[in-house]
Design an enzyme around this catalytic site. Structure first.
Site, PDB file in Angstrom:
ATOM      1  N   GLU A 283       3.238 -12.793   6.596  1.00 57.74           N
ATOM      2  CA  GLU A 283       2.429 -11.577   6.625  1.00 57.74           C
ATOM      3  C   GLU A 283       1.006 -11.872   6.132  1.00 57.74           C
ATOM      4  OE1 GLU A 283       4.869  -7.901   6.303  1.00 57.74           O
ATOM      5  OE2 GLU A 283       3.538  -7.513   4.617  1.00 57.74           O
ATOM      6  N   GLU A 286      -0.688 -13.496   8.871  1.00 61.30           N
ATOM      7  CA  GLU A 286      -1.023 -12.522   9.916  1.00 61.30           C
ATOM      8  C   GLU A 286      -2.249 -11.700   9.512  1.00 61.30           C
ATOM      9  OE1 GLU A 286       2.243  -9.910  10.861  1.00 61.30           O
ATOM     10  OE2 GLU A 286       1.023  -8.711  12.234  1.00 61.30           O
ATOM     11  N   CYS A 303       8.306  -4.128   6.253  1.00 60.50           N
ATOM     12  CA  CYS A 303       9.595  -4.548   5.689  1.00 60.50           C
ATOM     13  C   CYS A 303      10.515  -3.368   5.438  1.00 60.50           C
ATOM     14  CB  CYS A 303       9.379  -5.346   4.421  1.00 60.50           C
ATOM     15  SG  CYS A 303       8.016  -4.760   3.437  1.00 60.50           S
ATOM     16  N   SER A 323       2.768  -4.762  10.912  1.00 57.16           N
ATOM     17  CA  SER A 323       2.849  -6.221  10.920  1.00 57.16           C
ATOM     18  C   SER A 323       4.039  -6.640  11.777  1.00 57.16           C
ATOM     19  CB  SER A 323       3.045  -6.724   9.489  1.00 57.16           C
ATOM     20  OG  SER A 323       3.597  -8.012   9.504  1.00 57.16           O
ATOM     21  N   LYS A 362      18.597   0.021   6.631  1.00 54.29           N
ATOM     22  CA  LYS A 362      18.824  -1.388   6.955  1.00 54.29           C
ATOM     23  C   LYS A 362      20.021  -1.547   7.885  1.00 54.29           C
ATOM     24  CE  LYS A 362      15.610  -3.702   4.771  1.00 54.29           C
ATOM     25  NZ  LYS A 362      14.582  -4.359   5.577  1.00 54.29           N
ATOM     26  N   GLU A 365      18.508  -1.107  11.111  1.00 50.22           N
ATOM     27  CA  GLU A 365      17.687  -2.278  11.450  1.00 50.22           C
ATOM     28  C   GLU A 365      18.571  -3.423  11.939  1.00 50.22           C
ATOM     29  OE1 GLU A 365      14.821  -3.645   8.422  1.00 50.22           O
ATOM     30  OE2 GLU A 365      15.241  -5.691   9.074  1.00 50.22           O
ATOM     31  N   GLU A 370      16.531  -6.490  19.216  1.00 45.68           N
ATOM     32  CA  GLU A 370      15.544  -7.566  19.130  1.00 45.68           C
ATOM     33  C   GLU A 370      15.771  -8.462  17.918  1.00 45.68           C
ATOM     34  OE1 GLU A 370      14.925  -4.292  19.162  1.00 45.68           O
ATOM     35  OE2 GLU A 370      13.465  -3.701  17.640  1.00 45.68           O
ATOM     36  N   CYS A 507      12.051   0.297  -2.893  1.00 48.26           N
ATOM     37  CA  CYS A 507      13.492   0.058  -2.738  1.00 48.26           C
ATOM     38  C   CYS A 507      14.271   0.337  -4.014  1.00 48.26           C
ATOM     39  CB  CYS A 507      13.743  -1.370  -2.310  1.00 48.26           C
ATOM     40  SG  CYS A 507      12.651  -1.880  -0.993  1.00 48.26           S
TER      41      CYS A 507
END
Lengths: 580, 165, 417
Positions: A283, A286, A303, A323, A362, A365, A370, A507
């Site tokens: 990141e 990036e 994230c 990102s 999550k 996710e 993908e 979190c």
């Protein structure tokens, strides 16, 4: 302290002195009396809806709700008279008559507020006609289960969804006995504004809103001799797990947790912090790339899965700001099933990758196509902190007195920067540490960058790195995220880098954390993560030795084509039911 | 059977009408109850189709759940299609003690429908409602804002229905 | 019986579509008087007339206004509660229908008295057909500068907005009403904060019933006939809605103090086909009941209080002998079961279970324990409900416990089944 701000009152004859504005319920706590309550939640606006906290106040014809009534000078409260007991017990009986009493098979069996109240009031047999109707359980998504039969209509979930997240995916509908907590048109969550943050499952006092339970799936894999079951644990789990076993809020139980995971039967116990280090490295790279090449700015973190869902659903035009770096969990699983598998000579399909996360989004996710290959997902199962608590209890582990143990090599190794990923501001701080060093060639003067720490909803700062004067923002809760996104949409947002986490506090206050989670507990967990960082030998992500090895042997360098293939992902706008 | 509201076609004409209603209410989301009542009036089956609710939520700074809450909370708003002439039969004490049971049975019999169903030509539905303040005309019904009563004989009921061709 | 017309004085006297017609019979004279007076003086007139809120809560109106005017927070507003929802109550309908301008004038006077900037009329959806009349009256008042900026040269500006209800009895409760105007489902909120401090859109709010307001212009024009009518404690006249099994149901204006017998047998033409009275409910669905033993008591606040009754909204629902007490209670309970907003446990669930117990009694399958439990919940509910609906929903039942105890006994079957 100004004397006028204090008030004297009596509760059950006992004098107590409180600040002006204190509610009866809070005043009673000072006398170590817990007035029964259901809709009351310390972090929420007063609802005064369940009425189970009704108490007698001398001079008042009716009972008053202790959660909502401010104390006044000379007030005399009674919490234990016959009329109070009749009322509180009566209300409990009314709720029970409309409650599906399958406690033994309820996910909240053992930590249900209603169960505790019934036990407290000694409700032995129902004296009212059972009127609960059979209602369909809503399960059409990988994260969230809504069982309306168990709902007590306290409205805590509605409050958190609206006041904290600004989503309003669930609300009240109907009236009288037809009142329910529901999504509009009773659609499944996937079709609504819901982004699966799971905050509702933390505040629900009963088993009406719970996460989809995947612990059985994990146990099945453990029992399968062909599978190598490898677990990774997110940074914020280790500072929240202890709460469930009677330890003080924010206790750091990393090593006991590792020991417990080994006893549960995982073949390897690794650390998501390793994935976090990778995420940071990519990141930061990036960010520098976007800065240098004038690409889409600002860049936002990606994230947090609920945040990603939020952008895809509510701001599909702004996806490019996210990102492309995968989240720590997914980056970890991707490395696990490629490089690690190769190194350990295990067929990737024989690896069962489990993630212990403070989060229910999550779970969603992990099911993104993908984030896998040929229909196999990189992360096979996600369990929450609550799920881990269940597994620990199932094995019968005496958690508090457990021998401590260490993470396995090599993916158990991590830095302090990876640890603070679990709190709001942590990703930003970790990224700055790496970006600073890369851009200037020097270490950051102070590693602990305090302007991004703390519980404030939107934190802003300016950092001078090399020739760049970076404007950064750290945001938590989606209500605050929407404020930033609305500005961004109209081009009034001049930040360069924004960290966004959906849950309050990040979190550590995640939707998969123990149901005892409050803002107060969340803050203690935040401090605990910073403590872990402080005591770490390595505190910059790019210093992680196994990470360096991975780049040297496999990925060439951060941001390389190979790194992009393995460690980056893409996003897509979610279609709506009706598009106008 | 009552048609599935999911199939409702939100045509351009209705969209324009909704826009006008929103303009009349100054796009003020606090006036959502009034807006919904006005939209409902534009739809011949006197209800708010799901797609119309989505459309309004799209145009105002208000969430769909708040709109759905209003539609399900208020008696005057419906999320299910009704007849072009919904017959609201008062079911409060004053009408009950004036034998609204006879009125209800007669309506059901003459129209050949029950609660929750619509006549074959889409004209009528029968609904029981709370007191609408016409106890001096008990037993009474209300059809599109107009009160009719007292309706004590079969002939009176038949004559009433004849008005809505 | 002597026919008194005070609140209904203007009925039929002018063309309700024309403000000029209204002004030709003295319309807006009261407003002119009011703006020449201090707000406290206006409130004092109401206090002297001992007007109690006519919506049902019976809060002294003069006190309400004088309290409202001194609230320090800015942007005061007035709300006219035209959400008349109590069963067998339809007096406000008649007032709006026959004298809309008087109501508008009253709302303007209220605004002047409590220093308000805006007024909101919350008209129940069931009275949608009266909307055009109100809109017309507001418009004409605006055209004649009784509304808008600098009213009557006082420098004071004031506007009236008309909002529609959508069919919910509970919206007659102040906090639910304001939530409904704010664009939410009309579920009451807890108090405090009180309306006068923070009500509609968090502004200091003064809510009044249509009838309460309607008295004011008359009172300012000529208080004498009102002050001379009624009893010592219940001054003046009252609009009552008589319905049920009477020959001439309708709205009647009466001076306080006439007997209930006069109301039922004289004004309302007696019970249909000369039947006996089973029970009478006063004050709407949330009111209390009695049997014919109270026929000769005077209709006044003090005598009602002495007889465990309430005047409330002023409805008189006469039920004849064909309907049993239990059936009546079931019907009333059905009403609350439908109208409870459902947010607080005692009301949402309590109504449902009381209804079940009543059904058991109707079917004769109740036990002593059922009666005990029902009585407990009939107490628990009003003690702990969030708003006035839950507090008063069991009024009828609780008065039935005293008036008709025989209904709630368990018949011992002789020698088994």
């Amino acid at each position: 302290m100004i004397m006028e701000d204090m008030i004297n009152l009596k509760i059950n004859g006992m004098p107590v002195r409180v600040h002006k504005g204190t509610k009866i319920l809070e005043a009673a706590r000072l006398l170590h009396i817990d007035i029964p309550h259901l809709c009351y939640h310390p972090d929420q606006r007063i609802k005064a809806r369940c009425r189970i906290c009704s108490v007698e106040v001398v001079g008042k014809k009716r009972l008053l709700a202790a959660c909502a009534t401010e104390c006044w000078e000379g007030m005399e409260v009674f919490t234990d008279t016959k009329v109070v007991r009749d009322t509180q017990r009566g209300i409990l009986q009314l709720i029970m008559a409309d409650h599906e009493e399958n406690c033994l098979t309820c996910p909240r069996n053992g930590n249900c507020v209603l169960q505790q109240l019934c036990s407290r009031f000694n409700i032995l047999r129902p004296n009212l006609t059972h009127v609960a109707e059979h209602l369909t359980v809503r399960t059409g998504n990988p994260s969230l289960v809504h069982d309306p039969e168990k709902c007590v209509k306290c409205g805590r979930c509605i409050r958190v969804c609206k006041d904290v997240q600004g989503i309003e995916a669930i609300g009240f509908a109907g009236r009288s006995t037809g009142l329910k907590v529901t999504t509009p048109y009773e659609d499944d969550f996937a079709k609504t504004d819901c982004v699966l943050c799971g905050q509702c499952t933390v505040v629900c006092p009963v088993g009406a809103l719970v996460e989809r339970d995947d612990t059985d799936k994990v146990l099945d894999a453990i029992f399968d001799p062909a599978k190598k079951v490898i677990v990774q644990t997110a940074p914020s789990v280790r500072v929240a797990l202890g709460d469930a076993f009677g330890l003080p809020d924010g206790s750091i139980v990393t090593k006991k947790m590792v020991a417990a995971l080994r006893m549960i039967g995982f073949d390897k116990v690794f650390d998501t912090n390793y994935g976090a280090d990778l995420t940071i490295t990519e990141e930061a790279c990036e960010l520098i790339d976007r800065l240098k090449n004038n690409r889409k700015m600002p860049m936002t973190t990606s994230c947090c899965p609920a945040w990603v869902n939020f952008v895809e659903k509510h701001y599909p035009g702004e996806i490019e700001h996210l990102s492309s770096t995968k989240s720590p969990m997914s980056i970890f699983s991707a490395v696990l099933k490629t490089q690690y598998a190769r190194q350990e000579k295990i067929a990737p399909e024989n690896i069962f990758s489990v993630a212990v996360m403070p989060c229910i989004a999550k779970k969603y996710e992990a099911r993104r196509p993908e984030l896998g290959k040929n229909g196999n997902f990189d992360t096979d199962a996600v369990i929450t902190t609550r799920g881990l608590i269940k597994l620990i209890k199932y094995i019968g582990i005496d958690f508090v007195n457990l021998q401590e143990d260490e993470f396995d090599d090599p993916m158990g190794e991590s830095t302090g920067a990876g640890a603070i990923f679990g709190t709001t501001g942590g990703v930003m701080e970790a990224a700055l540490r790496t970006a600073y060093e890369w851009l200037t060639g020097r270490e950051m003067p102070t590693l602990e960058y305090t302007p991004v720490r703390g519980f404030e909803g939107i934190k802003e700062a300016q950092v001078k790195i090399d020739k760049y004067n970076l404007k950064i923002a750290v945001v938590h809760t989606l209500k605050n995220a929407a404020l930033v996104m609305n500005k961004l949409q109209v081009g009034q947002c001049d930040y360069d880098f924004i960290e966004i986490m959906a849950c309050p506090g990040g979190c550590v206050g995640g939707g998969g954390q123990p149901v005892t989670t409050t803002f107060a507990a969340t803050k203690k967990r935040m401090s605990a993560l910073y403590e872990i960082d402080r005591s770490s030998k390595l505190r910059r992500s790019h210093e992680n030795p196994y990470l360096k090895k991975l780049y040297a042997e496999f990925l060439v360098s951060p941001g390389s084509d190979k790194a992009h293939q393995l460690l980056h992902t893409c996003y897509q706008a979610r279609t709506k039911e009706f598009d106008f | 059977m009552i048609e599935d509201s999911g199939k409702f076609d939100l045509n351009d004409e209705l969209k324009t009408q909704i826009e006008t209603i929103l303009d009349n209410h100054c796009h003020d989301f606090t006036q959502i109850v009034g807006i919904l009542l006005d939209v409902q009036e534009q739809i011949s089956q006197h209800y708010i189709p799901k797609i119309a609710a989505f459309y309004i939520a799209d145009k105002l700074p208000i969430k769909l759940s708040a709109i759905y809450d209003c539609i399900t909370f208020y008696d005057a708003l419906s999320d299910k299609p009704r007849g072009r002439y919904p017959i609201e039969v008062c079911d409060s004490v004053a009408c009950k003690v004036n034998d609204n049971g006879f009125l209800l049975e007669t309506l059901k019999e003459l129209l050949g429908i029950d609660f929750g169903t619509v006549t074959y030509d889409g004209r009528f539905t029968i609904e029981k409602v709370s007191c609408f303040g016409a106890c001096d005309r008990a037993p009474a019904v209300k059809i599109n804002k107009i009160v009719y009563g007292p309706l004590k004989t079969r002939e009176q009921v038949r004559d009433l229905l004849k008005q809505f061709v | 019986m002597e026919n008194i017309k005070y609140i209904t004085e203007n009925f039929g006297k002018y063309d309700i579509s024309s403000i000029d017609s209204y002004m030709s019979i003295g319309g807006f004279e009261a407003l002119r008087k009011a703006v020449a007076m201090d707000g406290d003086a206006v409130a004092a007139v109401l206090s002297e007339a001992k007007i109690k809120g006519r919506g049902g809560a019976e809060y002294p109106m003069g006190r309400k206004w004088s309290q409202a005017r001194v609230v320090k927070r800015p942007h005061h507003c007035v709300v006219c509660n035209a959400d008349e929802g109590e069963t067998c109550t339809f007096k406000d309908r008649e007032l709006i229908k026959n004298d809309p301008f008087n109501l508008i004038e009253a709302i303007i006077i209220a605004g002047w008295t409590v220093n308000a900037e805006d007024a909101y009329i919350y008209l129940r959806a069931e009275y949608a057909c009266l909307r055009p009349r109100i809109i017309n009256a507001i418009q004409q008042a605006e055209e004649h500068d009784f509304l808008g900026k600098n009213i009557l040269g006082t420098g004071w500006s004031y506007n009236i907005h008309l909002y529609s209800g959508a069919g919910a009895y509970v919206c007659g409760e102040g906090t639910a009403l304001i939530r409904s105007i704010e664009g939410k489902a009309g579920r009451p909120r807890m108090k405090p904060p009180f309306m006068k401090q923070s009500g509609l859109f968090a502004r200091p709010t003064c809510i009044n019933n249509v009838e309460s307001l309607s008295i004011v212009p008359h009172l300012l024009r000529n208080a004498l006939p009102y002050m001379q009518a009624g009893t010592k404690e219940s001054v003046g006249t009252k609009l009552i809605s008589v319905g049920g099994n009477v020959n001439k149901p309708g709205v009647y204006e009466i001076p306080f103090g006439i007997s209930i017998r006069d109301i039922i047998y004289d004004l309302a033409g007696g019970v249909q086909e000369g039947r006996n009275i089973r029970l009478i409910q006063f004050g709407g669905a949330s009111g209390k009941i009695s049997d014919d033993r109270i026929l000769d008591i005077p209709y006044s606040y003090e005598s009602f209080a002495a007889n465990n009754l309430i005047i409330g909204s002023g409805s008189v629902l006469v039920i004849d002998e064909r309907t049993s007490v239990i059936d009546f209670l079931r019907y009333t309970q059905d009403f609350f079961l439908h109208e409870s907003c459902g947010q607080c446990t005692p009301c949402r669930e309590g109504n449902r279970h009381i209804r079940i117990f009543l059904e058991k009694i109707k079917n004769g399958i109740h036990t002593d324990e059922d009666i005990r439990t029902m009585k407990t919940f009939a107490t628990v509910m009003p003690m702990s409900s969030l708003c006035g609906l839950g507090e008063t929903a069991q009024n009828a039942l609780k008065s039935a416990f005293t008036i008709f105890p025989e209904v709630f006994t368990v018949k011992k079957s002789a020698g088994g089944i």
